[in-house]
Design an enzyme around this catalytic site. Sequence first.
Site, short mmCIF file in Angstrom:
data_model
loop_
_atom_site.label_atom_id
_atom_site.label_comp_id
_atom_site.label_asym_id
_atom_site.label_seq_id
_atom_site.Cartn_x
_atom_site.Cartn_y
_atom_site.Cartn_z
N TYR A 6 0.77 -1.41 -0.10
CA TYR A 6 0.20 -0.70 -0.24
C TYR A 6 0.77 1.24 -0.04
CZ TYR A 6 -3.47 -3.22 1.10
OH TYR A 6 -4.68 -4.20 1.11
N LYS A 34 5.29 -14.43 4.72
CA LYS A 34 5.41 -15.71 3.72
C LYS A 34 6.77 -15.41 3.79
CE LYS A 34 4.01 -18.02 0.13
NZ LYS A 34 3.31 -19.76 0.40
N ASP A 73 -0.53 -18.50 4.10
CA ASP A 73 -2.08 -19.76 2.96
C ASP A 73 -3.01 -20.54 3.56
OD1 ASP A 73 0.49 -19.69 2.28
OD2 ASP A 73 0.56 -21.06 1.25
N ASP A 95 -5.12 -7.30 5.11
CA ASP A 95 -6.59 -6.91 5.22
C ASP A 95 -7.54 -8.07 5.17
OD1 ASP A 95 -8.65 -5.09 3.48
OD2 ASP A 95 -7.07 -4.57 1.50
N ASP A 106 -10.86 -9.23 6.83
CA ASP A 106 -12.23 -9.87 6.14
C ASP A 106 -12.37 -10.81 6.26
OD1 ASP A 106 -12.41 -6.66 5.10
OD2 ASP A 106 -12.90 -7.74 3.30
#
Length: 336
Positions: free
Chosen positions: A124, A171, A204, A228, A232
């Site tokens: 971002y 990750k 993941d 983000d 959610d």
Amino acid sequence: MTYKVTLIPGDGIGPEVAKAARKVIDAAGVDIEWEVHPAGGDVINRYGTPLPQETIDSIRNTKLALKGPIGTPIGGGFSSVNVELRRRFKLYANFRPAKSIKGVASRYADVDLIVIRENTEGLYSGLEHFVVPGVVESQRIITQEASERIIRAAFKIAKRFKRKKVTVVHKANILKLSDGLFLEIAREIARENPDIIYEESIVDATAMKLVMDPSQFDVLVMENLFGDIISDLTSGLIGGLGVAPSANLGVDCAIFEAVHGSAPDIAGKGVANPTALILSGALMLFHIGENKAYQNIYKAVSKVIGDGKHTTSDLGGNASTMEYVEALVKEIGKKS
Ligand code: NAI
């Protein structure tokens, strides 16, 4: 004690849910002097900007804001007021609890998670360019300073909310340098906090594990894009955005807001579910040390939604926003 709080109603359903949240917070018995200031596309004609100076000055003064949702045009138009507020007030941590509410249909009945998302960098950072026609490069920035700040915030929040475990989501198997740095810093801070269990989980696998059995997690902390998506997902685990609160925390300012947007499709109809903003307001009360009022609001929301008689249509009921609010105010009144 009287607290000063900036209230930004926002647009779409914003003014309806902001009015509702103010009413419930006032009913919880905390003395708040509200400074109501505008922001959003609707105020551009009057102020020449979607984020007027008076609103910025008020937040600078109160250091606390409760903000209704504000729509952002896709493609052209003005840039996001939400992103500008986070940037201007250096709100580096996005804090999203996901706690099940009885009566809200969802996959699990007993979810109780906190997701902490780094709010200022990662993908971002806005550093994107064409390398050659047809090839775009987006830069993912991870700095030692921001990583340390967000991981320290996670441990601090874990302690304040009496939680047992912090999981760093990453990750680093693929992003060896950037997430390698994030992990290295996390391990160091974990060593300074031996009273909190420390774990690491690849992003993941985390998504899968959260869906299979969310109880294996407690507090999760991660960089911007992972946060983000994962936050959610955890909102989905408790029945969706209509009941998901959030806080954006900075060094000396904090802005509390619902996770959902301005819902233009139902704006002005008096049917919006104000729970997410009400719970964001409750988090604000916890933030300023008004723990009893925070608890009372959470309990009232659970009771009224659990009873199912005064819920809004998104939760399967047929109450208006204000009928639901009246039921909450009545419930809070019984406790105080
Ligand atoms: P949205 O969250 O506004 O709406 C998605 C769906 O959920 C709609 O069907 C809506 O009616 C429903 N919904 C949302 N909140 C609800 C509530 N409290 N009660 C009942 N139903 C509710 O997402 P959408 O449509 O993608 O975004 C609309 C605008 O909001 C966009 O301009 C977007 O940029 C903005 N937005 C602003 C945010 C903020 O101010 N923090 C966050 C997310 C989006």
